[in-house]
Design a protein around this motif. Structure first.
Motif, PDB file in Angstrom:
ATOM      1  N   PHE A   1      69.781  89.300  17.617  1.00  0.00           N
ATOM      2  CA  PHE A   1      69.260  88.907  18.923  1.00  0.00           C
ATOM      3  C   PHE A   1      67.842  89.435  19.059  1.00  0.00           C
ATOM      4  N   GLN A   2      67.100  88.850  19.968  1.00  0.00           N
ATOM      5  CA  GLN A   2      65.702  89.246  20.158  1.00  0.00           C
ATOM      6  C   GLN A   2      65.506  89.746  21.579  1.00  0.00           C
ATOM      7  N   PHE A   3      64.965  90.949  21.693  1.00  0.00           N
ATOM      8  CA  PHE A   3      64.655  91.559  22.981  1.00  0.00           C
ATOM      9  C   PHE A   3      63.192  91.270  23.292  1.00  0.00           C
ATOM     10  N   TYR A   4      62.912  90.884  24.528  1.00  0.00           N
ATOM     11  CA  TYR A   4      61.543  90.555  24.941  1.00  0.00           C
ATOM     12  C   TYR A   4      61.089  91.497  26.049  1.00  0.00           C
ATOM     13  N   TYR A   5      59.879  92.005  25.871  1.00  0.00           N
ATOM     14  CA  TYR A   5      59.224  92.893  26.843  1.00  0.00           C
ATOM     15  C   TYR A   5      57.912  92.218  27.205  1.00  0.00           C
TER      16      TYR A   5
ATOM     17  N   LYS B   1      54.081  95.705  36.836  1.00  0.00           N
ATOM     18  CA  LYS B   1      55.290  94.886  36.748  1.00  0.00           C
ATOM     19  C   LYS B   1      55.526  94.489  35.297  1.00  0.00           C
ATOM     20  N   HIS B   2      56.787  94.593  34.885  1.00  0.00           N
ATOM     21  CA  HIS B   2      57.160  94.285  33.510  1.00  0.00           C
ATOM     22  C   HIS B   2      58.454  93.480  33.498  1.00  0.00           C
ATOM     23  N   THR B   3      58.557  92.528  32.556  1.00  0.00           N
ATOM     24  CA  THR B   3      59.732  91.679  32.461  1.00  0.00           C
ATOM     25  C   THR B   3      60.487  91.937  31.160  1.00  0.00           C
ATOM     26  N   PHE B   4      61.815  91.688  31.233  1.00  0.00           N
ATOM     27  CA  PHE B   4      62.699  91.930  30.091  1.00  0.00           C
ATOM     28  C   PHE B   4      63.759  90.839  30.050  1.00  0.00           C
ATOM     29  N   PHE B   5      64.067  90.360  28.849  1.00  0.00           N
ATOM     30  CA  PHE B   5      65.204  89.469  28.648  1.00  0.00           C
ATOM     31  C   PHE B   5      65.575  89.477  27.176  1.00  0.00           C
ATOM     32  N   ILE B   6      66.767  88.907  26.870  1.00  0.00           N
ATOM     33  CA  ILE B   6      67.285  88.876  25.499  1.00  0.00           C
ATOM     34  C   ILE B   6      67.703  87.445  25.174  1.00  0.00           C
TER      35      ILE B   6
ATOM     36  N   PHE C   1      60.739  94.466  36.796  1.00  0.00           N
ATOM     37  CA  PHE C   1      60.706  95.749  37.493  1.00  0.00           C
ATOM     38  C   PHE C   1      59.265  96.191  37.605  1.00  0.00           C
ATOM     39  N   GLU C   2      58.995  97.001  38.626  1.00  0.00           N
ATOM     40  CA  GLU C   2      57.653  97.547  38.780  1.00  0.00           C
ATOM     41  C   GLU C   2      57.709  99.060  38.672  1.00  0.00           C
ATOM     42  N   TRP C   3      56.904  99.577  37.755  1.00  0.00           N
ATOM     43  CA  TRP C   3      56.760 101.023  37.589  1.00  0.00           C
ATOM     44  C   TRP C   3      55.520 101.452  38.371  1.00  0.00           C
TER      45      TRP C   3
END
Length: 167
Positions: free
Chosen positions: A52-56, A73-78, A91-93
């Protein structure tokens, strides 16, 4: 062309609903002002069909744990090997407010005067150090001004952030 058991024409509807893959994660906030140490960790990577591929931030990354995340703000999905995709999480850090300590203004005092100096801070102090080393973890600090010198203080807050001041 389909017919039922009585020879009548039938119209067949087929409805398929797909759910996004489950996605469990853990996030860590940025610890200190100016640092880039936020983190995002996938907790359920065993639920995805490998590879699987994780995306940042829409870019593929090599593992399912991201450290060194800066403010913003950063996005994540697989995407798994069947091209099934999780929901995209954003999410926003935030850069936390700086940890600041204050010993007050410079002082001019008479020889052999007893002084008491209170170290002030904008956050809880977990550790305090003084130079010269007049006491350990003291606050306030009390001493006799029998020579001309600078007093330095270093404090560490609950996140391990460092602050310095002198008088």
């Amino acid at each position: 062309h389909l017919t039922n058991s009585n020879g009548c024409d039938s119209l067949v509807y087929h409805s398929v609903h797909f759910q996004a893959l489950p996605f469990s994660y853990h996030i860590d906030s940025i610890s200190c002002a100016g640092k880039k140490d936020g983190a995002f960790v996938v907790l359920n990577d065993q639920d995805f069909i490998s590879p699987f591929q994780f995306y940042y931030d829409r870019n593929p990354v090599q593992n399912d744990s991201i450290t060194g995340i800066p403010p913003g703000k950063h996005t994540f999905f697989i995407v798994d090997s069947r091209q099934c995709v999780t929901d995209t999480f954003t999410f926003e850090w935030f850069d936390p407010s700086p940890f600041v300590i204050d010993l007050g203004n410079e002082l001019t005092v008479d020889y052999n005067t007893t002084l008491q100096i209170q170290l002030q801070a904008n956050k809880s102090m977990q550790q305090i150090s003084w130079l010269p080393n007049l006491c350990n973890q003291c606050n306030p600090i009390e001493f006799i001004a029998d020579k001309d010198f600078w007093l330095y203080s270093m404090a560490i807050d609950q996140n391990g952030c460092l602050a310095l001041d002198s008088v």
